[in-house]
Design a protein around this motif. Structure first.
Motif, short mmCIF file in Angstrom:
data_model
loop_
_atom_site.label_atom_id
_atom_site.label_comp_id
_atom_site.label_asym_id
_atom_site.label_seq_id
_atom_site.Cartn_x
_atom_site.Cartn_y
_atom_site.Cartn_z
N GLU A 69 46.44 46.33 21.16
CA GLU A 69 47.01 46.64 22.47
C GLU A 69 45.95 46.50 23.57
N ALA A 70 44.73 46.93 23.26
CA ALA A 70 43.64 46.76 24.23
C ALA A 70 43.36 45.29 24.47
N ARG A 71 43.46 44.49 23.41
CA ARG A 71 43.25 43.05 23.57
C ARG A 71 44.29 42.45 24.52
N GLU A 72 45.53 42.86 24.39
CA GLU A 72 46.59 42.34 25.26
C GLU A 72 46.25 42.59 26.73
N VAL A 73 45.81 43.81 27.02
CA VAL A 73 45.51 44.18 28.40
C VAL A 73 44.33 43.38 28.93
N LEU A 74 43.24 43.35 28.16
CA LEU A 74 42.01 42.71 28.64
C LEU A 74 42.15 41.19 28.72
N GLU A 75 42.73 40.59 27.70
CA GLU A 75 42.80 39.13 27.71
C GLU A 75 43.81 38.63 28.73
N SER A 76 44.85 39.39 28.98
CA SER A 76 45.80 39.01 30.03
C SER A 76 45.13 39.04 31.40
N ALA A 77 44.32 40.07 31.62
CA ALA A 77 43.59 40.17 32.89
C ALA A 77 42.61 39.01 33.05
N TYR A 102 36.01 43.00 26.55
CA TYR A 102 36.77 42.19 25.59
C TYR A 102 35.93 41.88 24.35
N VAL A 115 48.83 35.84 33.52
CA VAL A 115 48.84 37.17 32.90
C VAL A 115 50.04 37.30 31.95
N ARG A 175 49.84 37.57 27.87
CA ARG A 175 50.35 38.79 27.24
C ARG A 175 51.43 38.45 26.22
#
Length: 225
Positions: free
Chosen positions: A93-101, A161, A205, A209
């Motif tokens: 879930e953290a990966r989704e947030v950071l990589e989308s940003a 990330y 983004v 995501r």
């Protein structure tokens, strides 16, 4: 018998170089997925593999333990990391947030040269898919994501990330019986690139995501939720 290698005096610069080389080598080995979760790592084998002293390898293992790549327990030694389903979900879930940003920033800041490199990587992935080269496609996939991160020119996000251990999670919970590359994977990468090329941060983004979430859902990951 005391190992004389523990008492070899090396110049500070040489010692640091050997430490870094052994660290990067062992870290890459762990991220490659060639070692199963829970595999015991012995200093004797690793010192031979990376041609360093035991004291240097001990320092490398301490560093990797602190960063979460391996675990160290009394009477069990150092072992490759394994993750509970809940731990894995938190990381993904953290990966989704950071990589989308990062993808959003790449749409704003990528240079023309970086976009050209992304195009080239995606074309290579398309070729690998046509030829059934699964290993080549996987390498291209990793390169594409690294290129997006670099094109974001956002060092704080990138550092956060890079601390994630999601490659280890992906390898632990991957479905070896599933089709590879995953159905829709190539099209998802194409959508990410299109958003970056058209300088559309919101689309980048959303596309990233969707891609990362789709990859997570394809894992053999079951939690209480």
């Amino acid at each position: 018998m005391m190992d004389v290698s523990d008492h070899v005096v090396e110049p500070d610069k040489t010692s640091q170089t050997r430490h870094n080389q052994a660290y990067e080598g062992l870290r890459s080995l762990l991220l490659s997925g060639s070692l199963a979760p829970g595999t015991r790592l012995t200093e004797a084998e690793l010192t031979t593999m990376f041609n360093v002293s035991r004291s240097t390898m001990r320092s490398v293992l301490v560093r990797l333990t602190q960063e979460g790549y391996v675990t160290s327990e009394v009477n069990r030694g150092v072992r490759t990391r394994s993750f509970s389903a809940e731990e894995a979900l938190d990381i993904l879930e953290a990966r989704e947030v950071l990589e989308s940003a990062l993808a959003g920033k790449a749409a704003e800041r990528a240079t023309e040269e970086e976009i050209h490199e992304l195009r080239g990587t995606l074309e290579a992935m398309e070729d690998c898919k046509r030829r059934g080269d699964q290993a080549g496609y996987s390498r291209g996939n990793r390169e594409f994501h690294q290129q997006v991160k670099a094109a974001a020119h956002q060092h704080t996000l990138a550092r956060a990330y890079e601390t994630l251990l999601y490659p280890l999670v992906m390898r632990q919970y991957r479905n070896l019986s599933a089709q590879h590359p995953r159905s829709g994977s190539l099209e998802e990468h194409q959508a990410i690139l299109l958003a970056i090329v058209t300088r559309n941060p919101d689309a980048a983004v959303a596309a990233m995501r969707h891609h990362v979430a789709s990859a997570r859902r394809a894992l053999l990951l079951r939690t209480a939720d």
